[in-house]
Scaffold this motif. Structure first.
Motif, PDB file in Angstrom:
ATOM      1  N   TYR A   1      43.521  30.439  51.022  1.00  0.00           N
ATOM      2  CA  TYR A   1      44.226  30.738  52.280  1.00  0.00           C
ATOM      3  C   TYR A   1      43.603  31.670  53.232  1.00  0.00           C
ATOM      4  N   PHE A   2      43.054  32.524  52.836  1.00  0.00           N
ATOM      5  CA  PHE A   2      42.462  33.674  53.778  1.00  0.00           C
ATOM      6  C   PHE A   2      41.132  34.158  53.331  1.00  0.00           C
ATOM      7  N   ILE A   3      40.670  35.144  53.773  1.00  0.00           N
ATOM      8  CA  ILE A   3      39.403  35.870  53.480  1.00  0.00           C
ATOM      9  C   ILE A   3      39.968  37.187  52.701  1.00  0.00           C
ATOM     10  N   VAL A   4      39.068  37.720  51.833  1.00  0.00           N
ATOM     11  CA  VAL A   4      38.979  38.826  50.930  1.00  0.00           C
ATOM     12  C   VAL A   4      38.965  39.960  51.698  1.00  0.00           C
ATOM     13  N   GLU A   5      39.827  40.949  51.922  1.00  0.00           N
ATOM     14  CA  GLU A   5      39.728  42.121  52.574  1.00  0.00           C
ATOM     15  C   GLU A   5      39.550  43.491  51.729  1.00  0.00           C
ATOM     16  N   GLU A   6      39.086  44.548  52.450  1.00  0.00           N
ATOM     17  CA  GLU A   6      38.763  45.776  51.924  1.00  0.00           C
ATOM     18  C   GLU A   6      39.832  46.246  51.037  1.00  0.00           C
ATOM     19  N   LYS A   7      41.031  45.994  51.434  1.00  0.00           N
ATOM     20  CA  LYS A   7      42.204  46.390  50.662  1.00  0.00           C
ATOM     21  C   LYS A   7      42.333  45.733  49.452  1.00  0.00           C
ATOM     22  N   ASP A   8      42.082  44.439  49.400  1.00  0.00           N
ATOM     23  CA  ASP A   8      42.408  43.650  48.346  1.00  0.00           C
ATOM     24  C   ASP A   8      41.039  43.866  47.414  1.00  0.00           C
ATOM     25  N   ARG A   9      39.914  44.159  47.883  1.00  0.00           N
ATOM     26  CA  ARG A   9      38.857  44.995  46.870  1.00  0.00           C
ATOM     27  C   ARG A   9      39.258  46.084  46.052  1.00  0.00           C
ATOM     28  N   GLU A  10      39.746  47.023  47.039  1.00  0.00           N
ATOM     29  CA  GLU A  10      40.340  48.548  46.471  1.00  0.00           C
ATOM     30  C   GLU A  10      41.264  48.408  45.439  1.00  0.00           C
ATOM     31  N   LEU A  11      42.477  47.378  45.618  1.00  0.00           N
ATOM     32  CA  LEU A  11      43.385  47.152  44.566  1.00  0.00           C
ATOM     33  C   LEU A  11      42.981  46.287  43.304  1.00  0.00           C
ATOM     34  N   LEU A  12      42.130  45.265  43.520  1.00  0.00           N
ATOM     35  CA  LEU A  12      41.856  44.363  42.694  1.00  0.00           C
ATOM     36  C   LEU A  12      40.565  44.769  41.750  1.00  0.00           C
ATOM     37  N   ASP A  13      39.631  45.348  42.135  1.00  0.00           N
ATOM     38  CA  ASP A  13      38.496  45.966  41.411  1.00  0.00           C
ATOM     39  C   ASP A  13      38.914  47.308  40.604  1.00  0.00           C
ATOM     40  N   ASN A  14      39.980  47.939  41.078  1.00  0.00           N
ATOM     41  CA  ASN A  14      40.206  49.230  40.490  1.00  0.00           C
ATOM     42  C   ASN A  14      41.536  49.219  40.392  1.00  0.00           C
ATOM     43  N   CYS A  15      42.314  48.323  39.718  1.00  0.00           N
ATOM     44  CA  CYS A  15      43.789  48.293  39.703  1.00  0.00           C
ATOM     45  C   CYS A  15      44.481  49.305  38.905  1.00  0.00           C
ATOM     46  N   GLU A  16      43.893  49.933  37.890  1.00  0.00           N
ATOM     47  CA  GLU A  16      44.547  50.883  37.225  1.00  0.00           C
ATOM     48  C   GLU A  16      44.438  52.023  37.881  1.00  0.00           C
ATOM     49  N   SER A  17      43.501  52.529  38.654  1.00  0.00           N
ATOM     50  CA  SER A  17      43.526  53.517  39.271  1.00  0.00           C
ATOM     51  C   SER A  17      44.087  53.449  40.606  1.00  0.00           C
ATOM     52  N   SER A  18      44.037  52.330  41.348  1.00  0.00           N
ATOM     53  CA  SER A  18      44.628  52.158  43.051  1.00  0.00           C
ATOM     54  C   SER A  18      46.326  51.878  42.753  1.00  0.00           C
ATOM     55  N   ILE A  19      46.621  51.478  41.634  1.00  0.00           N
ATOM     56  CA  ILE A  19      47.930  50.943  41.435  1.00  0.00           C
ATOM     57  C   ILE A  19      48.678  51.752  40.369  1.00  0.00           C
ATOM     58  N   ILE A  20      48.411  51.893  39.053  1.00  0.00           N
ATOM     59  CA  ILE A  20      49.168  52.136  38.244  1.00  0.00           C
ATOM     60  C   ILE A  20      48.741  53.934  38.263  1.00  0.00           C
ATOM     61  N   GLU A  21      47.877  54.548  38.244  1.00  0.00           N
ATOM     62  CA  GLU A  21      47.772  55.663  38.371  1.00  0.00           C
ATOM     63  C   GLU A  21      48.213  56.447  39.584  1.00  0.00           C
ATOM     64  N   LYS A  22      48.787  55.689  40.596  1.00  0.00           N
ATOM     65  CA  LYS A  22      49.423  56.275  41.888  1.00  0.00           C
ATOM     66  C   LYS A  22      50.936  56.118  41.684  1.00  0.00           C
ATOM     67  N   GLY A  23      51.403  55.544  40.271  1.00  0.00           N
ATOM     68  CA  GLY A  23      52.921  55.549  40.201  1.00  0.00           C
ATOM     69  C   GLY A  23      53.419  54.237  40.212  1.00  0.00           C
ATOM     70  N   GLY A  24      52.406  53.382  40.422  1.00  0.00           N
ATOM     71  CA  GLY A  24      52.738  51.956  40.464  1.00  0.00           C
ATOM     72  C   GLY A  24      52.824  51.107  39.207  1.00  0.00           C
ATOM     73  N   TYR A  25      53.394  49.896  39.313  1.00  0.00           N
ATOM     74  CA  TYR A  25      53.268  49.120  38.141  1.00  0.00           C
ATOM     75  C   TYR A  25      52.520  47.533  38.374  1.00  0.00           C
ATOM     76  N   ILE A  26      52.112  46.918  37.239  1.00  0.00           N
ATOM     77  CA  ILE A  26      51.420  45.811  37.222  1.00  0.00           C
ATOM     78  C   ILE A  26      52.149  45.096  36.063  1.00  0.00           C
ATOM     79  N   PHE A  27      52.585  44.001  36.396  1.00  0.00           N
ATOM     80  CA  PHE A  27      52.980  42.893  35.200  1.00  0.00           C
ATOM     81  C   PHE A  27      52.364  41.496  35.245  1.00  0.00           C
ATOM     82  N   ILE A  28      51.989  41.229  34.045  1.00  0.00           N
ATOM     83  CA  ILE A  28      51.397  39.983  34.085  1.00  0.00           C
ATOM     84  C   ILE A  28      52.709  38.997  33.090  1.00  0.00           C
ATOM     85  N   GLY A  29      52.501  37.531  33.651  1.00  0.00           N
ATOM     86  CA  GLY A  29      53.307  36.455  33.310  1.00  0.00           C
ATOM     87  C   GLY A  29      52.291  35.621  32.464  1.00  0.00           C
ATOM     88  N   LEU A  30      52.726  35.412  31.121  1.00  0.00           N
ATOM     89  CA  LEU A  30      52.245  34.784  30.140  1.00  0.00           C
ATOM     90  C   LEU A  30      53.047  33.512  29.789  1.00  0.00           C
TER      91      LEU A  30
END
Length: 152
Positions: free
Chosen positions: A26-55
């Motif tokens: 639908y869109f283009i990949v932006e810088e903020k996308d790369r930051e969150l997706l390339d290093n999700c553990e350091s950019s989300i979880i280590e900053k107090g956030g959470y990620i959940f996966i649907g199986l």
């Protein structure tokens, strides 16, 4: 049947691929996308956030993140469901899980940024109680033209 599990490092590539699929559709990949997706553990979880996966049959087919804004306020982001599993109400199940998780944590508010191009997503957000609020001028994504919040 859907099972929702907390993030583990083994899911990092799935998280990235699931999100890149819908973003590039639908869109283009932006810088903020790369930051969150390339290093999700350091950019989300280590900053107090959470990620959940649907199986689905132990295959990662959906995901979302809750990014920490402040102690009791989080942003719902990076929600995705694989193309092959759309239409099964998985996005809705993921969102209900996210809301229940936030309530159990005694959070005050969940916000999200989206695009008015994403009719199905907006319908689900509204159905589960999110209300449109004014969008800041300096948001992170070019594609974001709507902001919503859910007061818990």
């Amino acid at each position: 049947m859907l099972t929702i599990v907390p993030f583990q490092s083994t899911y990092a590539q799935n998280f990235k691929e699931l999100n890149l699929a819908w973003i590039t559709e639908y869109f283009i990949v932006e810088e903020k996308d790369r930051e969150l997706l390339d290093n999700c553990e350091s950019s989300i979880i280590e900053k107090g956030g959470y990620i959940f996966i649907g199986l689905w049959d132990n295959e990662p087919i959906g995901c979302f993140a809750l990014l920490k804004i402040s102690e009791f306020n989080f942003e719902l982001g990076k929600m995705a469901v694989s193309q092959s599993h759309q239409g099964l109400k998985i996005g809705q199940e993921l969102l209900v899980f996210a809301i229940d998780f936030a309530r159990n944590e005694n959070w005050k508010k969940i916000i999200l940024y989206s695009s008015t191009k994403l009719d199905t997503a907006l319908h689900i957000y509204k159905k589960l109680g999110f209300k449109e609020v004014p969008l800041e001028n300096n948001n992170f994504y070019l594609r974001s033209d709507i902001k919503m919040e859910l007061i818990l």
